[in-house]
Design a protein around this motif. Structure first.
Motif, PDB file in Angstrom:
ATOM      1  N   ALA A 107      47.705  28.223  36.968  1.00 49.69           N
ATOM      2  CA  ALA A 107      47.961  29.482  37.658  1.00 49.69           C
ATOM      3  C   ALA A 107      49.160  29.334  38.587  1.00 49.69           C
ATOM      4  O   ALA A 107      49.542  28.224  38.967  1.00 49.69           O
ATOM      5  N   SER A 108      49.727  30.463  38.952  1.00 45.77           N
ATOM      6  CA  SER A 108      50.868  30.468  39.870  1.00 45.77           C
ATOM      7  C   SER A 108      50.425  30.055  41.274  1.00 45.77           C
ATOM      8  O   SER A 108      49.242  30.145  41.622  1.00 45.77           O
ATOM      9  N   LYS A 109      51.370  29.628  42.083  1.00 47.89           N
ATOM     10  CA  LYS A 109      51.066  29.215  43.461  1.00 47.89           C
ATOM     11  C   LYS A 109      50.438  30.355  44.267  1.00 47.89           C
ATOM     12  O   LYS A 109      49.481  30.122  45.009  1.00 47.89           O
ATOM     13  N   PRO A 110      50.947  31.609  44.137  1.00 48.31           N
ATOM     14  CA  PRO A 110      50.310  32.713  44.881  1.00 48.31           C
ATOM     15  C   PRO A 110      48.845  32.913  44.500  1.00 48.31           C
ATOM     16  O   PRO A 110      48.017  33.207  45.360  1.00 48.31           O
ATOM     17  N   LEU A 111      48.516  32.742  43.199  1.00 49.18           N
ATOM     18  CA  LEU A 111      47.129  32.924  42.765  1.00 49.18           C
ATOM     19  C   LEU A 111      46.242  31.817  43.329  1.00 49.18           C
ATOM     20  O   LEU A 111      45.151  32.093  43.853  1.00 49.18           O
ATOM     21  N   GLU A 167      48.704  42.332  31.135  1.00 46.70           N
ATOM     22  CA  GLU A 167      48.450  41.325  30.122  1.00 46.70           C
ATOM     23  C   GLU A 167      48.955  39.953  30.555  1.00 46.70           C
ATOM     24  O   GLU A 167      49.662  39.271  29.832  1.00 46.70           O
ATOM     25  N   ASP A 168      48.605  39.551  31.777  1.00 46.64           N
ATOM     26  CA  ASP A 168      49.012  38.237  32.250  1.00 46.64           C
ATOM     27  C   ASP A 168      48.212  37.130  31.565  1.00 46.64           C
ATOM     28  O   ASP A 168      48.675  36.008  31.446  1.00 46.64           O
ATOM     29  N   ASN A 169      47.004  37.437  31.147  1.00 48.75           N
ATOM     30  CA  ASN A 169      46.132  36.476  30.504  1.00 48.75           C
ATOM     31  C   ASN A 169      45.668  37.086  29.199  1.00 48.75           C
ATOM     32  O   ASN A 169      45.551  38.299  29.092  1.00 48.75           O
ATOM     33  N   ASP A 170      45.399  36.257  28.182  1.00 51.89           N
ATOM     34  CA  ASP A 170      45.168  36.823  26.850  1.00 51.89           C
ATOM     35  C   ASP A 170      43.908  37.669  26.737  1.00 51.89           C
ATOM     36  O   ASP A 170      43.740  38.398  25.775  1.00 51.89           O
ATOM     37  N   ALA A 171      42.987  37.602  27.696  1.00 53.51           N
ATOM     38  CA  ALA A 171      41.768  38.414  27.635  1.00 53.51           C
ATOM     39  C   ALA A 171      41.714  39.451  28.747  1.00 53.51           C
ATOM     40  O   ALA A 171      40.803  40.263  28.782  1.00 53.51           O
ATOM     41  N   ASP A 172      42.701  39.451  29.640  1.00 53.37           N
ATOM     42  CA  ASP A 172      42.637  40.333  30.798  1.00 53.37           C
ATOM     43  C   ASP A 172      42.739  41.812  30.450  1.00 53.37           C
ATOM     44  O   ASP A 172      42.161  42.652  31.124  1.00 53.37           O
ATOM     45  N   ALA A 173      43.514  42.158  29.415  1.00 56.95           N
ATOM     46  CA  ALA A 173      43.660  43.564  29.045  1.00 56.95           C
ATOM     47  C   ALA A 173      42.320  44.166  28.653  1.00 56.95           C
ATOM     48  O   ALA A 173      41.973  45.277  29.065  1.00 56.95           O
ATOM     49  N   GLU A 174      41.535  43.424  27.860  1.00 55.90           N
ATOM     50  CA  GLU A 174      40.217  43.905  27.460  1.00 55.90           C
ATOM     51  C   GLU A 174      39.278  43.969  28.653  1.00 55.90           C
ATOM     52  O   GLU A 174      38.532  44.935  28.828  1.00 55.90           O
ATOM     53  N   GLU A 175      39.311  42.921  29.483  1.00 53.25           N
ATOM     54  CA  GLU A 175      38.429  42.890  30.650  1.00 53.25           C
ATOM     55  C   GLU A 175      38.740  44.040  31.605  1.00 53.25           C
ATOM     56  O   GLU A 175      37.837  44.632  32.188  1.00 53.25           O
ATOM     57  N   ASN A 195      48.827  34.726  36.537  1.00 58.54           N
ATOM     58  CA  ASN A 195      49.561  35.121  37.738  1.00 58.54           C
ATOM     59  C   ASN A 195      48.687  35.992  38.630  1.00 58.54           C
ATOM     60  O   ASN A 195      47.656  36.514  38.187  1.00 58.54           O
ATOM     61  N   LEU A 196      49.114  36.179  39.851  1.00 54.56           N
ATOM     62  CA  LEU A 196      48.374  37.038  40.778  1.00 54.56           C
ATOM     63  C   LEU A 196      48.766  38.497  40.545  1.00 54.56           C
ATOM     64  O   LEU A 196      49.490  39.107  41.324  1.00 54.56           O
ATOM     65  N   SER A 197      48.273  39.062  39.456  1.00 57.58           N
ATOM     66  CA  SER A 197      48.511  40.469  39.154  1.00 57.58           C
ATOM     67  C   SER A 197      47.554  41.335  39.974  1.00 57.58           C
ATOM     68  O   SER A 197      46.638  40.825  40.624  1.00 57.58           O
ATOM     69  N   ASN A 198      47.756  42.624  39.916  1.00 57.74           N
ATOM     70  CA  ASN A 198      46.865  43.545  40.633  1.00 57.74           C
ATOM     71  C   ASN A 198      45.441  43.420  40.118  1.00 57.74           C
ATOM     72  O   ASN A 198      44.482  43.428  40.886  1.00 57.74           O
ATOM     73  N   PHE A 199      45.283  43.288  38.802  1.00 57.88           N
ATOM     74  CA  PHE A 199      43.952  43.176  38.203  1.00 57.88           C
ATOM     75  C   PHE A 199      43.250  41.897  38.637  1.00 57.88           C
ATOM     76  O   PHE A 199      42.079  41.904  39.040  1.00 57.88           O
ATOM     77  N   ILE A 200      43.940  40.754  38.578  1.00 55.10           N
ATOM     78  CA  ILE A 200      43.325  39.482  38.956  1.00 55.10           C
ATOM     79  C   ILE A 200      43.029  39.452  40.451  1.00 55.10           C
ATOM     80  O   ILE A 200      42.000  38.929  40.889  1.00 55.10           O
ATOM     81  N   ARG A 201      43.897  40.048  41.254  1.00 55.24           N
ATOM     82  CA  ARG A 201      43.630  40.145  42.697  1.00 55.24           C
ATOM     83  C   ARG A 201      42.329  40.917  42.932  1.00 55.24           C
ATOM     84  O   ARG A 201      41.498  40.542  43.765  1.00 55.24           O
TER      85      ARG A 201
END
Length: 247
Positions: free
Chosen positions: A227-231, A48-56, A188-194
């Motif tokens: 977004a974070s620098k890693p992302l 849940e790094d982003n408010d819509a990422d959990a659903e996506e 952030n650069l989470s596993n899902f966003i990566r």
């Protein structure tokens, strides 16, 4: 010897007490990484790094549609709207004004007004939800809504194996063949966003889309954007352009 026997007796009693009560020293729980928040359910990790990422993530991993109202209309819905639109001159225009043998003049059909090219303005406080950000994004990029790509091969760093999952882009422009991704709030650069980024790269590599672009919008609830620098570095490394939409 009496003392030794007494000590042994106490040790024996203590060992029996431990066996019966199941006494286990309490260990302080290790805190989670501040950069990622995970909710484990049936071996599926929801981030849940982003408010819509959990659903996506549920939709992309499990193929489950969490919310049927995704904000942007589909291409099929847009076609239906065009068909049902009312033309005040269709079938009734071109008549004559005046009577007496039709001597009146023909009313000229007015020239259509040019379509407004002005883009909608960004809300000063940000967007209330991820879907609101997607609606706005579709307007400014002339998108037709979500577009789903099935069986996109990507490496899952949590499961440490290659998987085939869906990729649902937030706004797709068929004229430019561009897939746009929207993030409302700080990401952030989470596993899902990566994985989303890796899927986009795979779509471009296999010619399923021609262009890619990521967009970051301010969240009304958190007041954060970007977004974070890693992302951002990961997007640059993968040659995916991005834009942080600020006033």
């Amino acid at each position: 010897m009496k003392i030794t026997n007494k000590v042994l007796s106490l040790l024996l009693i203590f060992s029996l007490f431990v066996g019966v009560t199941g006494f286990i020293p309490q260990v302080k729980a290790v805190s989670q990484d501040e950069n990622e928040a995970y909710l484990e359910d049936s071996s599926v990790i929801i981030e849940e790094d982003n408010d819509a990422d959990a659903e996506e993530e549920l939709e992309e991993i499990q193929g489950v549609e969490v919310n049927s109202d995704k904000g942007a209309r589909s291409e099929e819905e847009l076609k239906k709207i065009k068909i049902a639109s009312w033309d005040p001159y269709g079938g009734t225009g071109g008549g004559r004004i005046g009577g007496g043998g039709g001597g009146g003049s023909i009313v000229p059909k007015p020239k259509p007004k040019p379509k407004s090219t002005s883009k909608p303005s960004l809300p000063a406080k940000g967007f209330k939800s991820g879907r609101d950000g997607e609606k706005y994004l579709n307007k400014i990029v002339n998108g037709i809504g979500h577009k789903t790509f099935d069986k996109v091969r990507v490496y899952d760093h949590k499961k440490k194996k290659w998987v085939q999952e869906r990729r649902i882009v937030d706004a797709y422009n068929p004229k430019t063949d561009t897939a746009h991704e929207s993030k409302v709030g700080y990401a952030n650069l989470s596993n899902f966003i990566r994985k989303q980024i890796d899927k986009d790269v795979q779509l471009r590599k296999t010619n399923r889309v021609k262009n890619l672009k990521w967009h970051f919008f301010k969240s009304e609830s958190t007041g954060r954007i970007g977004a974070s620098k890693p992302l951002l570095k990961y997007l640059k490394d993968k040659k995916i352009p991005y834009q942080i939409h600020e006033k």
